[in-house]
Motif scaffolding. Structure first.
Motif: not given
Length: 446
Positions: A68-85
């Motif tokens: 909702a608030a990050y300066v640029e849009p981020v999709d769910d796939k990117t967020l979840l993969e970064n969380a796994i990493k």
């Protein structure tokens, strides 16, 4: 000897000459890493505590706030993969989430041919650290050494980068250039420009240092290394006019490791019986034992094993087993100290987890994790500078000198200056290993 599917044991690095993969340690008579069967989750992990609902709510809230608030849009796939990493990167330096490209490169790298710079790397204090350069690669030819810290890649600081990000930056097409900024032993930073190349790792090299004394170097443990060592031992005997060797130097310096099966087979060439290595972990498939077969391809040759800080993982298995069995003298400096086993667990969509699942132990029960193999005789690396030979004449230089009554050849002072260069002349540690073998030979009366 019980055999298992090839299991890679090295410091964290990913393909392109920067890596050594870890295969699922599922007992199987085949040596080919074709199938990577997932290891079953132990019951204790699936039937233990209930889901941590509070933490999961926090995770979902953080993800929602970022979207909702990050300066640029981020999709769910990117967020979840970064969380796994992030989840894996905080376990230990060797566990990682492998995306399709990295997973594919990991599978291919056991062949001994891949693209890159020719360095095995790990992490230290947030920087990329060179575990070992690989012989005859751009990194080795540029003079990069084990222990060097890579603080910049093409001018970009590596501090704060993940291992995956740093490796991605060092990848590239063969022929393309890259500049690394290095720090060596706390000194001033210096730049090294390298040209990426297709790395063809020659696993085994051998030659006679002197009549009766052999040299066997293993640069990396690949699938066929065990067989190549057997051929090299036979070749050394043939080069020695078919006579058994009086001594052999096994050089494991700057060997970052590789296939566990190859390490077991190499060790077996020097042992007639006994345990070589065993692994222990939380799951049944991670507990393996490897023992030597009857027979000694090395014919009991007196042995010196050279190690240093770039000797990691599978190299430490070999050195530790030979040391525990008192089969040879381990010489050099403390090894790297990687005693953990990584298993590749395939996931959906051509992805995989590289997860630390076990520790390995030497025959006496030593875990060398974060400690390394301590040599029996410590010999630090040193640069040799030779004094100018004086011009003093010897008896054999004098005109009309008497011959030797025993029929021996004359030895004038100029003979040593005409001798061809030898491998041990510019390698202090190797020279000391050869001297030890000669001393042992003298005391045995060979």
């Amino acid at each position: 000897m019980p055999y298992a599917r090839p299991l890679r044991l090295t410091s964290l690095a990913l393909a392109l000459a920067l890596c050594s993969p870890a295969w699922a340690a599922e007992p199987d008579p085949t040596r080919e890493p074709a199938s990577l069967a997932p290891i079953p989750v132990p019951p204790s992990a699936s039937n233990a505590a209930p889901l941590p609902l509070d933490e999961l709510r926090t995770f979902a809230e953080v993800m929602d706030r970022i979207k909702a608030a990050y300066v640029e849009p981020v999709d769910d796939k990117t967020l979840l993969e970064n969380a796994i990493k992030g989840m894996l990167s905080n376990l230990d330096p060797h566990s990682a989430y492998l995306e399709p490209e990295a997973f594919q490169e990991l599978q291919e790298s056991t062949s001994g041919e891949f693209g890159g710079l020719g360095i095995e790397v790990g992490m230290e204090d947030g920087f990329v650290k060179v575990v070992a350069p690989i012989d005859d690669t751009p990194a080795a030819r540029a003079g990069i050494e084990a222990g060097d810290l890579i603080i910049k890649i093409d001018g970009k600081p590596t501090k704060g980068l993940s291992m995956m990000e740093a490796v991605d930056m060092m990848r590239g097409k063969a022929g393309s250039k890259i500049e690394l900024t290095l720090v060596r032993e706390g000194g001033k930073p210096f730049d090294v420009e390298l040209t990426r190349a297709v790395i063809k790792v020659r696993s085994v090299r051998s030659q006679l240092l002197e009549p009766g004394y052999g040299y066997l170097r293993i640069t990396q443990f690949q699938i066929n290394t065990g067989g190549e060592v057997g051929k090299a031992l036979a070749g050394l005997k043939k080069s020695n006019d078919g006579k058994p060797l009086r001594g052999l130097v096994l050089d494991l310096r700057n060997n970052p490791g590789g296939v566990l099966q190859a390490a077991v087979e190499v060790t077996d060439h020097f042992l007639k019986d006994g345990l070589i290595v065993y692994t222990k972990g939380r799951i049944a498939n991670s507990e393996l034992r490897f023992s030597a077969d009857p027979g000694d391809a090395s014919e009991g040759v007196p042995l010196v094993v050279l190690i240093n800080a770039g000797s990691a993982s599978a190299s430490e298995i070999v050195a530790g087993a030979l040391q525990d069995h008192k089969r040879g003298v381990v010489m050099g400096t403390d090894s790297f100290g990687k005693g953990s086993v990584q298993t590749v667990l395939p996931l959906n969509n051509d992805r995989a987890l590289k997860l630390t699942t076990a520790l390995y132990y030497t025959p006496s029960g030593r875990s060398i994790q974060a400690q390394g193999i301590e040599p029996d005789i410590e010999v630090a690396r040193a640069k040799l500078t030779r004094e100018q030979e004086n011009e003093n004449l010897r008896e054999a230089d004098l005109a009309g000198h008497l011959g030797n009554g025993n029929g021996g050849p004359d030895k004038p002072s100029s003979k040593s200056r005409n001798a061809p260069p030898r491998l041990q002349d510019d390698d202090y540690q190797l020279g000391q290993a050869l001297n030890l073998l000669k001393g042992l030979s003298v005391t045995r009366g060979d």
